[in-house]
Design a protein around this motif. Structure first.
Motif, PDB file in Angstrom:
ATOM      1  N   MET A   1       0.809  -1.217   0.000  1.00  0.00           N
ATOM      2  CA  MET A   1       0.000   0.000   0.000  1.00  0.00           C
ATOM      3  C   MET A   1       0.844   1.271   0.000  1.00  0.00           C
ATOM      4  O   MET A   1       0.365   2.339  -0.380  1.00  0.00           O
ATOM      5  N   ASN A   2       2.089   1.177   0.411  1.00  0.00           N
ATOM      6  CA  ASN A   2       2.973   2.347   0.397  1.00  0.00           C
ATOM      7  C   ASN A   2       3.879   2.369  -0.828  1.00  0.00           C
ATOM      8  O   ASN A   2       4.785   3.209  -0.919  1.00  0.00           O
ATOM      9  N   GLY A   3       3.616   1.460  -1.767  1.00  0.00           N
ATOM     10  CA  GLY A   3       4.406   1.400  -2.978  1.00  0.00           C
ATOM     11  C   GLY A   3       3.512   1.382  -4.202  1.00  0.00           C
ATOM     12  O   GLY A   3       2.636   2.231  -4.377  1.00  0.00           O
ATOM     13  N   GLU A   4       3.710   0.361  -5.041  1.00  0.00           N
ATOM     14  CA  GLU A   4       2.975   0.281  -6.298  1.00  0.00           C
ATOM     15  C   GLU A   4       1.577  -0.310  -6.142  1.00  0.00           C
ATOM     16  O   GLU A   4       0.835  -0.394  -7.113  1.00  0.00           O
ATOM     17  N   GLY A   5       1.236  -0.705  -4.931  1.00  0.00           N
ATOM     18  CA  GLY A   5      -0.105  -1.264  -4.720  1.00  0.00           C
ATOM     19  C   GLY A   5      -1.207  -0.255  -4.922  1.00  0.00           C
ATOM     20  O   GLY A   5      -2.310  -0.605  -5.341  1.00  0.00           O
ATOM     21  N   ILE A   6      -0.921   1.013  -4.630  1.00  0.00           N
ATOM     22  CA  ILE A   6      -1.933   2.070  -4.751  1.00  0.00           C
ATOM     23  C   ILE A   6      -1.408   3.160  -5.670  1.00  0.00           C
ATOM     24  O   ILE A   6      -0.284   3.643  -5.511  1.00  0.00           O
ATOM     25  N   SER A   7      -2.239   3.545  -6.632  1.00  0.00           N
ATOM     26  CA  SER A   7      -1.899   4.630  -7.542  1.00  0.00           C
ATOM     27  C   SER A   7      -3.035   5.645  -7.522  1.00  0.00           C
ATOM     28  O   SER A   7      -4.203   5.288  -7.662  1.00  0.00           O
ATOM     29  N   GLY A   8      -2.680   6.941  -7.333  1.00  0.00           N
ATOM     30  CA  GLY A   8      -3.692   7.986  -7.264  1.00  0.00           C
ATOM     31  C   GLY A   8      -4.001   8.363  -5.835  1.00  0.00           C
ATOM     32  O   GLY A   8      -3.350   7.902  -4.884  1.00  0.00           O
ATOM     33  N   GLY A   9      -5.017   9.180  -5.661  1.00  0.00           N
ATOM     34  CA  GLY A   9      -5.362   9.680  -4.342  1.00  0.00           C
ATOM     35  C   GLY A   9      -5.989   8.633  -3.448  1.00  0.00           C
ATOM     36  O   GLY A   9      -6.609   7.669  -3.905  1.00  0.00           O
ATOM     37  N   MET A  10      -5.801   8.806  -2.139  1.00  0.00           N
ATOM     38  CA  MET A  10      -6.428   7.941  -1.150  1.00  0.00           C
ATOM     39  C   MET A  10      -6.556   8.698   0.159  1.00  0.00           C
ATOM     40  O   MET A  10      -5.606   9.363   0.595  1.00  0.00           O
ATOM     41  N   ASN A  11      -7.710   8.639   0.758  1.00  0.00           N
ATOM     42  CA  ASN A  11      -7.920   9.217   2.083  1.00  0.00           C
ATOM     43  C   ASN A  11      -7.688   8.112   3.103  1.00  0.00           C
ATOM     44  O   ASN A  11      -8.561   7.284   3.341  1.00  0.00           O
ATOM     45  N   ASP A  12      -6.478   8.074   3.667  1.00  0.00           N
ATOM     46  CA  ASP A  12      -6.109   7.034   4.624  1.00  0.00           C
ATOM     47  C   ASP A  12      -6.723   7.363   5.979  1.00  0.00           C
ATOM     48  O   ASP A  12      -6.247   8.239   6.686  1.00  0.00           O
ATOM     49  N   SER A  13      -7.800   6.660   6.319  1.00  0.00           N
ATOM     50  CA  SER A  13      -8.511   6.931   7.567  1.00  0.00           C
ATOM     51  C   SER A  13      -7.924   6.185   8.753  1.00  0.00           C
ATOM     52  O   SER A  13      -8.451   6.260   9.861  1.00  0.00           O
ATOM     53  N   GLY A  14      -6.858   5.411   8.521  1.00  0.00           N
ATOM     54  CA  GLY A  14      -6.138   4.792   9.620  1.00  0.00           C
ATOM     55  C   GLY A  14      -6.389   3.313   9.785  1.00  0.00           C
ATOM     56  O   GLY A  14      -7.343   2.732   9.253  1.00  0.00           O
ATOM     57  N   ALA A  15      -5.483   2.662  10.544  1.00  0.00           N
ATOM     58  CA  ALA A  15      -5.562   1.254  10.937  1.00  0.00           C
ATOM     59  C   ALA A  15      -5.453   0.306   9.755  1.00  0.00           C
ATOM     60  O   ALA A  15      -5.940  -0.828   9.806  1.00  0.00           O
ATOM     61  N   ASN A  16      -4.826   0.744   8.670  1.00  0.00           N
ATOM     62  CA  ASN A  16      -4.582  -0.143   7.531  1.00  0.00           C
ATOM     63  C   ASN A  16      -3.248  -0.870   7.715  1.00  0.00           C
ATOM     64  O   ASN A  16      -2.372  -0.425   8.449  1.00  0.00           O
ATOM     65  N   THR A  17      -3.104  -1.992   7.023  1.00  0.00           N
ATOM     66  CA  THR A  17      -1.874  -2.776   7.140  1.00  0.00           C
ATOM     67  C   THR A  17      -1.498  -3.332   5.777  1.00  0.00           C
ATOM     68  O   THR A  17      -2.363  -3.552   4.917  1.00  0.00           O
ATOM     69  N   ASP A  18      -0.198  -3.551   5.583  1.00  0.00           N
ATOM     70  CA  ASP A  18       0.255  -4.222   4.371  1.00  0.00           C
ATOM     71  C   ASP A  18       0.844  -5.595   4.684  1.00  0.00           C
ATOM     72  O   ASP A  18       1.505  -6.204   3.856  1.00  0.00           O
ATOM     73  N   GLN A  19       0.576  -6.098   5.908  1.00  0.00           N
ATOM     74  CA  GLN A  19       1.034  -7.443   6.262  1.00  0.00           C
ATOM     75  C   GLN A  19       0.224  -8.505   5.514  1.00  0.00           C
ATOM     76  O   GLN A  19      -0.967  -8.335   5.258  1.00  0.00           O
ATOM     77  N   SER A  20       0.897  -9.593   5.185  1.00  0.00           N
ATOM     78  CA  SER A  20       0.216 -10.690   4.488  1.00  0.00           C
ATOM     79  C   SER A  20      -0.955 -11.191   5.327  1.00  0.00           C
ATOM     80  O   SER A  20      -0.819 -11.388   6.538  1.00  0.00           O
ATOM     81  N   PRO A  21      -2.117 -11.407   4.699  1.00  0.00           N
ATOM     82  CA  PRO A  21      -3.296 -11.866   5.462  1.00  0.00           C
ATOM     83  C   PRO A  21      -3.175 -13.296   5.964  1.00  0.00           C
ATOM     84  O   PRO A  21      -3.943 -13.712   6.832  1.00  0.00           O
ATOM     85  N   MET A  22      -2.281 -14.078   5.424  1.00  0.00           N
ATOM     86  CA  MET A  22      -2.029 -15.444   5.878  1.00  0.00           C
ATOM     87  C   MET A  22      -3.300 -16.295   5.859  1.00  0.00           C
ATOM     88  O   MET A  22      -3.846 -16.700   6.880  1.00  0.00           O
TER      89      MET A  22
END
Length: 555
Positions: free
Chosen positions: A376-397
């Motif tokens: 999410m902090n790299g190529e996963g997201i392109s363009g604007g995003m309103n990050d409202s918090g508590a997001n993670t990029d850890q593998s969901p396993m």
């Protein structure tokens, strides 16, 4: 000579019974009862149940149309079969087809609800001007209609002008109840390969909608003209649309799309799973995986700001932007931007051009909170995003095994990682498998919702909302086993497809390899063993990448 005469008498008696066991219906009004004793009913012209009349069709009756004729219902049709004795609507010539069931104005005429239950409806073919080009199997306008436990297959809305389509079913100003059906192998030359909704709010619940095709939008389901259907607990897979919405296309209206498996659908333009145009739909607790499209492999939003809560959005692919989700604006005099609310979703393992997980056009800003998003902090997201918090990029396993490989494992960081406060939102009471939605999965004595469509370690809720469609199973039973001169393989598949049977000797040499196309849910394949010496062998049955095997004893 006396024995010969007796056989002649018996033959004439049998032929008399055969001749009597069919009924010819000429064009005109019909009502009363059609019985199994009078079956099959051969339809020789367009027929109508007039307003104020009812036709009751008994279990086991076959209705076969001798030509391209309509069955118009302006009164009440009760075609109620059962699990072991269905009612069949078919045609003598599948290439020519028949003009389908047409339920017209039964609401305005205050007629009782018509019911189709445990019916097989096939080979409808509609074309021409509106509304004749709508609903290959069923067209319902201002009608009261329940469709339950039916097999609706091989129907086509072929061609026409204006708004048309609905390869299987077309609802116009009709809030039909469509539950527990298999809707498969239907085609629309325009929109809605399976189901088309116009100014309608039907309940589409616990159906399997698979292998349908639309030449334009909505391979499985198309909702237009402010329609807001409830689409819940369905399996929507392997449908295709040349334009938008391989699984579901929504244009206007605000449907509820909840507790569905939306998998392996394809769209040429956008939204392999779901496409939304000028819609604020609620997309909640779905498994949206392995879909493909030009943009938005899973979800394509154009001028739309839906609520997207607690979904598992994985393994989707776009040839353009937004492997998982694509957000773009539409010009409707002024630009209408897509600002969806994305909460507690797993968005992982998707692939595309820009924004492998989420792509947003200029001016579009999704509100994202409590989501697991790959890179999410790299190529996963392109363009604007309103990050409202508590997001993670850890593998969901995920557990990655069994019937539900996208469910969470015990050490997943998504367990108990959703929002703690759920009041005033659209959260469902159960997860995709029908288990309690908010559960203490990590054992800290605090029940918090998990991220994604599955709740780890939860218990069955046992309510109507928690009654998901059962994912089809692939099974094979050889009988008898031990076998003599021949053996039957009783094969059940989730949907039509090709199977391969291989019988090998104990040293690995192949004795037999054969294939067959399974068009019914249950298929019997008989194989001769007369050239096979007695002994123990291995059988293998392959279906869509799955394999079943076992020992076969030949006596």
């Amino acid at each position: 000579m006396q024995k010969y005469r007796l056989w002649v008498v018996m033959l004439c008696w049998v032929l008399g019974i055969t001749a009597a066991a069919q009924t010819f219906i000429e064009a005109g009004d019909v009502s009363g009862s059609w019985t199994k004793h009078g079956s099959p009913y051969i339809i020789n012209g367009a027929i109508t149940i007039p307003s104020g009349s009812e036709l009751i069709i008994e279990p086991g009756v076959m209705i076969s149309f001798a030509g391209h004729y309509k069955f118009v219902v302006m009164g009440k049709l009760s075609a109620i079969g059962n699990e072991t004795d269905s009612i069949i609507f078919t045609v003598n010539d599948p290439k020519q087809g028949w003009h389908g069931l047409r339920f017209l104005n039964t609401v305005t005429a205050e007629q009782d609800t018509s019911r189709l239950q445990f019916c097989r409806i096939e080979f409808g073919r509609v074309f021409g001007d509106c509304p004749d080009n709508r609903g290959g199997a069923i067209y319902a306008e201002l009608a009261r209609l329940n469709i339950n436990n039916c097999l609706i297959r091989y129907n086509r809305a072929v061609s026409g002008a204006a708004d048309w389509g609905g390869g299987a079913i077309y609802c116009e100003k009709t809030n039909a109840v469509i539950t527990d059906n298999l809707i498969t192998m239907n085609y629309s030359g325009h929109d809605g390969g399976g189901i088309y909704c116009s100014f309608s709010n039907p309940k589409i619940i616990r159906n399997t909608i698979t292998n349908n095709q639309a030449a334009y939008r909505g391979g499985g389901i198309a909702a237009f003209s402010f329609s807001s259907p409830v689409i819940q607990n369905n399996i929507i897979n392997k449908n295709t649309a040349a334009d938008h919405g391989g699984g579901i296309n929504i244009s206007g209206g605000n449907p509820l799309v909840q507790h569905n498996y939306i998998e392996e659908n394809q769209a040429g333009a956008g939204g392999g799973g779901i496409s939304c145009y000028l819609s604020n739909a609620r997309i909640i607790n779905n498994q949206i995986v392995s879909n493909t499209a030009g943009s938005g492999g899973a979800l394509d939003f154009r001028g739309s700001s839906p609520s997207v809560f607690a979904n598992t959005v994985c393994n989707n692919q776009a040839t353009g932007n937004g492997g998982g989700i694509s957000n773009s604006f539409e010009m409707v005099g002024v630009p209408v931007y897509s600002n969806p609310v994305l909460t507690s979703n797993i968005i992982f393992y998707n692939a595309g051009g820009q924004g492998s997980q989420i792509w947003s056009a200029s001016g579009c800003e999704p509100f994202v909170s409590y989501c697991a998003i790959e890179d999410m902090n790299g190529e996963g997201i392109s363009g604007g995003m309103n990050d409202s918090g508590a997001n993670t990029d850890q593998s969901p396993m995920f557990i990655s095994l069994g019937e539900n490989p996208w469910a969470l494992s015990s050490n997943s960081p998504c367990v108990d990682a959703g929002p703690a406060e759920l009041s005033g939102t659209f959260w469902p009471a159960c997860d995709l498998g029908g288990c309690v939605r908010v559960w203490d999965g990590n054992g800290d004595q605090l029940a918090v919702i998990d991220i994604g469509a599955w709740e780890f370690g939860s218990q069955s809720l046992g309510t109507e909302e928690a009654n998901p469609a059962k994912k089809g199973v692939f099974s094979c039973i050889p009988c008898p086993n031990p076998a003599g001169e021949s053996i039957s393989f009783l094969i059940n598949t989730p949907q039509p497809g090709e199977i391969y049977i291989v019988i090998t000797l104990t040293d690995g040499r192949i004795f037999l390899k054969t294939s067959a196309y399974v068009s019914e849910e249950d298929h019997r394949q008989i194989i001769s063993l007369s050239r096979l010496p007695t002994g123990v062998y291995i059988y293998e049955v392959y279906y869509m990448g799955h394999r079943l095997s076992g020992r076969l004893v030949h006596l």
